[in-house]
Scaffold this motif. Structure first.
Motif, PDB file in Angstrom:
ATOM      1  N   LYS A   1      -0.120  -8.968  10.012  1.00 16.59           N
ATOM      2  CA  LYS A   1       0.537  -8.155  11.034  1.00 16.59           C
ATOM      3  C   LYS A   1       1.071  -8.983  12.196  1.00 16.59           C
ATOM      4  O   LYS A   1       2.133  -8.690  12.746  1.00 16.59           O
TER       5      LYS A   1
ATOM      6  N   GLU B   1       5.015   0.565  16.518  1.00 15.60           N
ATOM      7  CA  GLU B   1       4.910  -0.681  17.285  1.00 15.60           C
ATOM      8  C   GLU B   1       6.111  -1.592  16.989  1.00 15.60           C
ATOM      9  O   GLU B   1       6.687  -2.200  17.892  1.00 15.60           O
TER      10      GLU B   1
ATOM     11  N   SER C   1       0.119  -7.747   1.658  1.00 13.58           N
ATOM     12  CA  SER C   1       0.951  -7.562   2.850  1.00 13.58           C
ATOM     13  C   SER C   1       1.049  -8.875   3.606  1.00 13.58           C
ATOM     14  O   SER C   1       0.176  -9.741   3.505  1.00 13.58           O
TER      15      SER C   1
ATOM     16  N   LYS D   1       0.835  -1.199   0.000  1.00 13.31           N
ATOM     17  CA  LYS D   1       0.000   0.000   0.000  1.00 13.31           C
ATOM     18  C   LYS D   1       0.871   1.249   0.000  1.00 13.31           C
ATOM     19  O   LYS D   1       1.836   1.352   0.758  1.00 13.31           O
TER      20      LYS D   1
ATOM     21  N   ASN E   1       0.747   5.787  -0.952  1.00  9.59           N
ATOM     22  CA  ASN E   1      -0.026   6.970  -1.337  1.00  9.59           C
ATOM     23  C   ASN E   1       0.202   7.333  -2.792  1.00  9.59           C
ATOM     24  O   ASN E   1      -0.520   8.150  -3.362  1.00  9.59           O
TER      25      ASN E   1
ATOM     26  N   THR F   1      -3.238  -3.833  -1.516  1.00  7.13           N
ATOM     27  CA  THR F   1      -3.384  -4.283  -0.123  1.00  7.13           C
ATOM     28  C   THR F   1      -2.503  -5.489   0.213  1.00  7.13           C
ATOM     29  O   THR F   1      -2.597  -6.028   1.314  1.00  7.13           O
TER      30      THR F   1
ATOM     31  N   LEU G   1       2.430   5.278   6.105  1.00  4.89           N
ATOM     32  CA  LEU G   1       0.968   5.358   5.995  1.00  4.89           C
ATOM     33  C   LEU G   1       0.298   4.772   7.228  1.00  4.89           C
ATOM     34  O   LEU G   1      -0.768   5.226   7.639  1.00  4.89           O
ATOM     35  N   ASP G   2       0.899   3.738   7.800  1.00  5.03           N
ATOM     36  CA  ASP G   2       0.412   3.155   9.049  1.00  5.03           C
ATOM     37  C   ASP G   2       1.477   3.396  10.113  1.00  5.03           C
ATOM     38  O   ASP G   2       2.148   2.471  10.576  1.00  5.03           O
ATOM     39  N   TYR G   3       1.611   4.649  10.469  1.00  3.78           N
ATOM     40  CA  TYR G   3       2.681   5.020  11.392  1.00  3.78           C
ATOM     41  C   TYR G   3       2.540   4.368  12.765  1.00  3.78           C
ATOM     42  O   TYR G   3       3.551   3.952  13.359  1.00  3.78           O
ATOM     43  N   PRO G   4       1.323   4.207  13.307  1.00  7.04           N
ATOM     44  CA  PRO G   4       1.207   3.516  14.600  1.00  7.04           C
ATOM     45  C   PRO G   4       1.780   2.094  14.560  1.00  7.04           C
ATOM     46  O   PRO G   4       2.423   1.665  15.518  1.00  7.04           O
ATOM     47  N   PHE G   5       1.574   1.379  13.445  1.00  7.98           N
ATOM     48  CA  PHE G   5       2.121   0.025  13.349  1.00  7.98           C
ATOM     49  C   PHE G   5       3.639   0.065  13.207  1.00  7.98           C
ATOM     50  O   PHE G   5       4.349  -0.751  13.803  1.00  7.98           O
TER      51      PHE G   5
END
Length: 315
Positions: free
Chosen positions: A34, A69, A31, A12, A14, A29, A62-66
């Motif tokens: 997780k 983590e 991937s 994924k 931008n 999508t 794009l999925d900065y929280p992950f």
């Protein structure tokens, strides 16, 4: 040997660049799961033989929280961390400062920004300028700029527009290879800067274990390798040590390290069963030649008897 591991988090992005080796886009999508990625990153972090863990994509921010983590998993083990991004997030100065603060906290040693005329329609140049300028405040995270170029898209104007912001920044231009979406680019646009007669250019530039979002494990991070059958994975539970063992003991990779690509080229040019393989006299990178030779199982199967003969000669 093999102290680095690369994790490609997903497809994924931008952007939907016409040169993308992974054919990434906002709609893509593909991937790894997780939970598997978390387990993998923990496994790599706990391994004392690994010094560097790199994260790439797609666009990993794009999925900065992950991403955070995963960086949190790595942090207690004090590994060197590197990240690759197109820098879209740099459009916000406040966010850019926060990201640099957190990269410093998570021991991110290097941030590579991929930006050129292919990325320009999707990422504002102001974002890249902000990142470059902000990096001066946070020197612990070394920032570099990678640019894929063709004859008509050398990105010189972009460098001019970035102006003083790239002073002190390492900038690398590399010739685009016809892999992924770039296969659709006109062939006369590719810059073939190396020749078969240059023996020193017929060796692999380096090996690096790459966990790709399609589930495969590759022996290097070149864009060309992902369109080959050089997959090191045997099972989902395969350890890093087993992967290194495969890379170290496999006769194909042994010949690649020891003899370089000249050995494979000679076999192909001297035997009629390889007439379908055309090795160009000039090429943009030896990785391009690797892609041509190992892009399908048929080619590898045809090479196998010659590799076994080579192996028997070592005994």
């Amino acid at each position: 040997m093999y102290k680095n591991a690369v994790v490609n988090l997903g497809s994924k992005c931008n952007a939907a660049c016409e040169h993308c080796c992974f054919s990434c886009s906002p709609a893509s999508t593909e991937s790894m799961d997780k939970s598997y990625i978390r387990k993998l990153v923990s496994h790599l972090s706990e391994n004392n033989n690994i010094n560097v863990i790199s994260f790439t994509g797609g666009e990993i921010f794009l999925d900065y929280p992950f991403l955070k983590e995963l960086l949190e998993i790595v942090r207690p083990y004090k590994k060197v961390v590197t990240l690759i991004s197109n820098g879209f997030w740099g459009i916000s100065s406040k966010r850019t400062i926060r990201y640099f603060e957190e990269m410093e906290y998570y021991n991110v040693d290097a941030l590579t920004i991929s930006y050129d005329e292919f990325h320009e329609p999707y990422v504002k140049i102001e974002a890249i300028r902000n990142i470059m300028e902000c990096s001066r405040i946070f020197p612990k995270t070394r920032v570099s700029l990678n640019m894929a170029v063709t004859k008509d898209k050398m990105s010189n104007r972009i460098l001019e527009d970035l102006g003083d912001s790239i002073l002190g920044i390492r900038v690398t231009k590399f010739p685009l290879m016809p892999v992924g979406e770039a296969k659709n680019i006109e062939s006369d646009q590719f810059q073939h800067i190396y020749k078969l007669s240059n023996e020193k250019r017929l060796f692999c530039p380096g090996f690096e274990i790459v966990y790709h979002f399609n589930g495969n494990i590759y022996p290097c991070c070149s864009p060309a390798v992902f369109d080959t059958k050089l997959n090191l994975r045997e099972s989902e539970e395969q350890t890093f040590e087993r992967t290194v063992e495969k890379l170290h003991s496999n006769i194909l990779f042994y010949i690649m390290r020891k003899e370089g690509f000249r050995w494979f080229i000679n076999v192909i040019q001297e035997n009629p069963e390889f007439e379908h393989i055309e090795i160009p006299e000039q090429f943009s990178s030896i990785c391009n030649v690797c892609n041509i030779i190992f892009r399908n199982e048929e080619n590898i199967d045809l090479l196998t008897p010659y590799m076994m003969e080579y192996y028997e000669g070592l005994l």
